[in-house]
Design a protein around this motif. Structure first.
Motif, PDB file in Angstrom:
ATOM      1  N   ASP A 173       0.864  -1.175   0.000  1.00  0.00           N
ATOM      2  CA  ASP A 173       0.000   0.000   0.000  1.00  0.00           C
ATOM      3  C   ASP A 173       0.903   1.228   0.000  1.00  0.00           C
ATOM      4  O   ASP A 173       1.600   1.492   0.986  1.00  0.00           O
ATOM      5  CB  ASP A 173      -0.908  -0.007   1.236  1.00  0.00           C
ATOM      6  CG  ASP A 173      -1.918   1.138   1.227  1.00  0.00           C
ATOM      7  OD1 ASP A 173      -1.509   2.290   0.970  1.00  0.00           O
ATOM      8  OD2 ASP A 173      -3.102   0.890   1.484  1.00  0.00           O
ATOM      9  N   ARG A 174       0.911   1.949  -1.100  1.00  0.00           N
ATOM     10  CA  ARG A 174       1.862   3.049  -1.276  1.00  0.00           C
ATOM     11  C   ARG A 174       1.554   4.235  -0.367  1.00  0.00           C
ATOM     12  O   ARG A 174       2.427   5.094  -0.159  1.00  0.00           O
ATOM     13  CB  ARG A 174       1.880   3.511  -2.731  1.00  0.00           C
ATOM     14  CG  ARG A 174       0.550   3.936  -3.288  1.00  0.00           C
ATOM     15  CD  ARG A 174       0.661   4.269  -4.776  1.00  0.00           C
ATOM     16  NE  ARG A 174      -0.635   4.600  -5.355  1.00  0.00           N
ATOM     17  CZ  ARG A 174      -1.466   3.717  -5.879  1.00  0.00           C
ATOM     18  NH1 ARG A 174      -1.119   2.440  -5.913  1.00  0.00           N
ATOM     19  NH2 ARG A 174      -2.632   4.089  -6.376  1.00  0.00           N
ATOM     20  N   GLU A 175       0.339   4.337   0.195  1.00  0.00           N
ATOM     21  CA  GLU A 175       0.023   5.439   1.109  1.00  0.00           C
ATOM     22  C   GLU A 175       0.271   5.048   2.562  1.00  0.00           C
ATOM     23  O   GLU A 175       0.870   5.804   3.320  1.00  0.00           O
ATOM     24  CB  GLU A 175      -1.427   5.882   0.903  1.00  0.00           C
ATOM     25  CG  GLU A 175      -1.651   6.588  -0.435  1.00  0.00           C
ATOM     26  CD  GLU A 175      -3.021   7.217  -0.539  1.00  0.00           C
ATOM     27  OE1 GLU A 175      -3.810   7.114   0.433  1.00  0.00           O
ATOM     28  OE2 GLU A 175      -3.316   7.813  -1.592  1.00  0.00           O
ATOM     29  N   ARG A 176      -0.213   3.887   2.953  1.00  0.00           N
ATOM     30  CA  ARG A 176      -0.027   3.437   4.339  1.00  0.00           C
ATOM     31  C   ARG A 176       1.340   2.811   4.576  1.00  0.00           C
ATOM     32  O   ARG A 176       1.733   2.600   5.722  1.00  0.00           O
ATOM     33  CB  ARG A 176      -1.127   2.424   4.712  1.00  0.00           C
ATOM     34  CG  ARG A 176      -2.538   2.999   4.733  1.00  0.00           C
ATOM     35  CD  ARG A 176      -2.666   4.072   5.789  1.00  0.00           C
ATOM     36  NE  ARG A 176      -4.014   4.564   5.909  1.00  0.00           N
ATOM     37  CZ  ARG A 176      -4.812   4.358   6.961  1.00  0.00           C
ATOM     38  NH1 ARG A 176      -4.362   3.643   7.976  1.00  0.00           N
ATOM     39  NH2 ARG A 176      -6.024   4.855   6.985  1.00  0.00           N
ATOM     40  N   ARG A 177       2.050   2.471   3.485  1.00  0.00           N
ATOM     41  CA  ARG A 177       3.375   1.863   3.576  1.00  0.00           C
ATOM     42  C   ARG A 177       3.343   0.583   4.401  1.00  0.00           C
ATOM     43  O   ARG A 177       4.123   0.371   5.331  1.00  0.00           O
ATOM     44  CB  ARG A 177       4.406   2.862   4.108  1.00  0.00           C
ATOM     45  CG  ARG A 177       4.474   4.135   3.263  1.00  0.00           C
ATOM     46  CD  ARG A 177       5.591   5.048   3.695  1.00  0.00           C
ATOM     47  NE  ARG A 177       6.909   4.526   3.344  1.00  0.00           N
ATOM     48  CZ  ARG A 177       7.445   4.596   2.130  1.00  0.00           C
ATOM     49  NH1 ARG A 177       6.783   5.181   1.133  1.00  0.00           N
ATOM     50  NH2 ARG A 177       8.650   4.110   1.902  1.00  0.00           N
ATOM     51  N   SER A 193      -5.619  -0.224   1.891  1.00  0.00           N
ATOM     52  CA  SER A 193      -6.790  -0.116   1.032  1.00  0.00           C
ATOM     53  C   SER A 193      -6.491  -0.753  -0.321  1.00  0.00           C
ATOM     54  O   SER A 193      -5.395  -0.580  -0.864  1.00  0.00           O
ATOM     55  CB  SER A 193      -7.175   1.350   0.836  1.00  0.00           C
ATOM     56  OG  SER A 193      -8.133   1.481  -0.204  1.00  0.00           O
ATOM     57  N   MET A 239      -7.555   0.271  -3.003  1.00  0.00           N
ATOM     58  CA  MET A 239      -7.426   1.360  -3.961  1.00  0.00           C
ATOM     59  C   MET A 239      -5.988   1.847  -4.104  1.00  0.00           C
ATOM     60  O   MET A 239      -5.621   2.430  -5.128  1.00  0.00           O
ATOM     61  CB  MET A 239      -8.331   2.529  -3.550  1.00  0.00           C
ATOM     62  CG  MET A 239      -9.800   2.159  -3.482  1.00  0.00           C
ATOM     63  SD  MET A 239     -10.460   1.686  -5.096  1.00  0.00           S
ATOM     64  CE  MET A 239     -10.319   3.232  -5.982  1.00  0.00           C
ATOM     65  N   THR A 240      -5.163   1.628  -3.069  1.00  0.00           N
ATOM     66  CA  THR A 240      -3.780   2.124  -3.114  1.00  0.00           C
ATOM     67  C   THR A 240      -2.764   0.988  -3.048  1.00  0.00           C
ATOM     68  O   THR A 240      -1.593   1.206  -2.761  1.00  0.00           O
ATOM     69  CB  THR A 240      -3.531   3.128  -1.978  1.00  0.00           C
ATOM     70  OG1 THR A 240      -3.989   2.574  -0.728  1.00  0.00           O
ATOM     71  CG2 THR A 240      -4.268   4.422  -2.238  1.00  0.00           C
ATOM     72  N   GLU A 290      -0.447  -1.991  -4.790  1.00  0.00           N
ATOM     73  CA  GLU A 290       0.202  -2.393  -6.032  1.00  0.00           C
ATOM     74  C   GLU A 290       0.946  -3.693  -5.769  1.00  0.00           C
ATOM     75  O   GLU A 290       1.187  -4.058  -4.618  1.00  0.00           O
ATOM     76  CB  GLU A 290       1.141  -1.304  -6.536  1.00  0.00           C
ATOM     77  CG  GLU A 290       2.208  -0.874  -5.550  1.00  0.00           C
ATOM     78  CD  GLU A 290       2.966   0.349  -6.038  1.00  0.00           C
ATOM     79  OE1 GLU A 290       4.222   0.300  -6.001  1.00  0.00           O
ATOM     80  OE2 GLU A 290       2.328   1.338  -6.455  1.00  0.00           O
TER      81      GLU A 290
END
Length: 223
Positions: A81-85, A122, A124-125, A127
């Protein structure tokens, strides 16, 4: 091709004789969920806490300890998750099969995605980076286990709308994968297709369960 980074590259220095850490001891003492990896160790090369994901297992974390596995025809999906790392890895042997087991692709992906979402990730975020699916057993290409595993995970992630940002799949090579879940970085070493008895045994076991469809190593890459 790139080489393995220096032992301390990007990782905090530690005393050379230390083979454990408070984080490792805490992880070892914690209760494990069904299918969650539990083989924790100190990696002397990278000088970092590590966990090895065995066939049928997964692991999710939000710090850059190493998550490692070794693959033949099996697949490891590394999600981030690129936002929550937050990141994690699974290791499955076959696309599908009877029962709830992380050895099968659908259940392995559910285990990994659900655990990441429990920790705040999520869809949505997210990869993905995908590795494995090698044809490491000579003369068993008719079963196409590695190819079927590869096709499954690509189609699954497309259906879930989780983009695959990099992959190293199929060919004839076994692979060792090292993944850093907080940064989403992966290192893959293609192993020589010799002296891999343990991997071949795993692949033969998978092949025995597979239904046939009708229809030099040593390099390292960063992903």
């Amino acid at each position: 091709m790139t080489a393995f980074p220096a032992a301390s590259a990007g990782l905090a220095p530690r005393p050379p004789l230390l083979n454990s850490s408070p984080r490792l001891e805490k992880l070892k003492a914690s209760a494990r969920k069904p299918g969650e990896a539990s083989f924790f160790y100190w990696d002397a090369h990278f000088k970092n806490d590590s966990v090895k994901v065995l066939p049928g297992e997964y692991f999710v974390h939000d710090e850059d300890m190493l998550i490692t596995t070794t693959l033949g025809s099996c697949i490891a999906a590394c999600l981030w998750d690129r936002e929550r790392r937050i990141g994690g890895m699974n290791h499955f042997m076959l696309p599908d099969g009877a029962g709830d087991s992380g050895r099968y692709g659908s259940y392995a992906m559910e285990l990994l995605i659900n655990e990441m979402m429990k920790r705040g990730a999520s869809r949505m975020t997210m990869e993905a980076k995908v590795f494995g699916g090698g044809a490491v057993i000579s003369g068993m290409t008719s079963l196409n286990v590695g190819e079927r595993n590869t096709q499954f995970v690509i189609q699954y992630l497309q259906t879930e709308r989780i983009p695959i940002v990099s992959k190293d799949v199929m060919d004839i090579y076994p692979r060792k994968v090292c993944y850093l879940p907080a940064s989403g970085k992966a290192m893959v070493k293609r192993l020589a297709p010799t002296n891999t008895d343990a991997l071949v045994a795993i692949d033969r076991a998978a092949a025995q369960k597979a239904v046939p469809t009708t229809t030099g190593g040593g390099s390292v890459d960063l992903f």
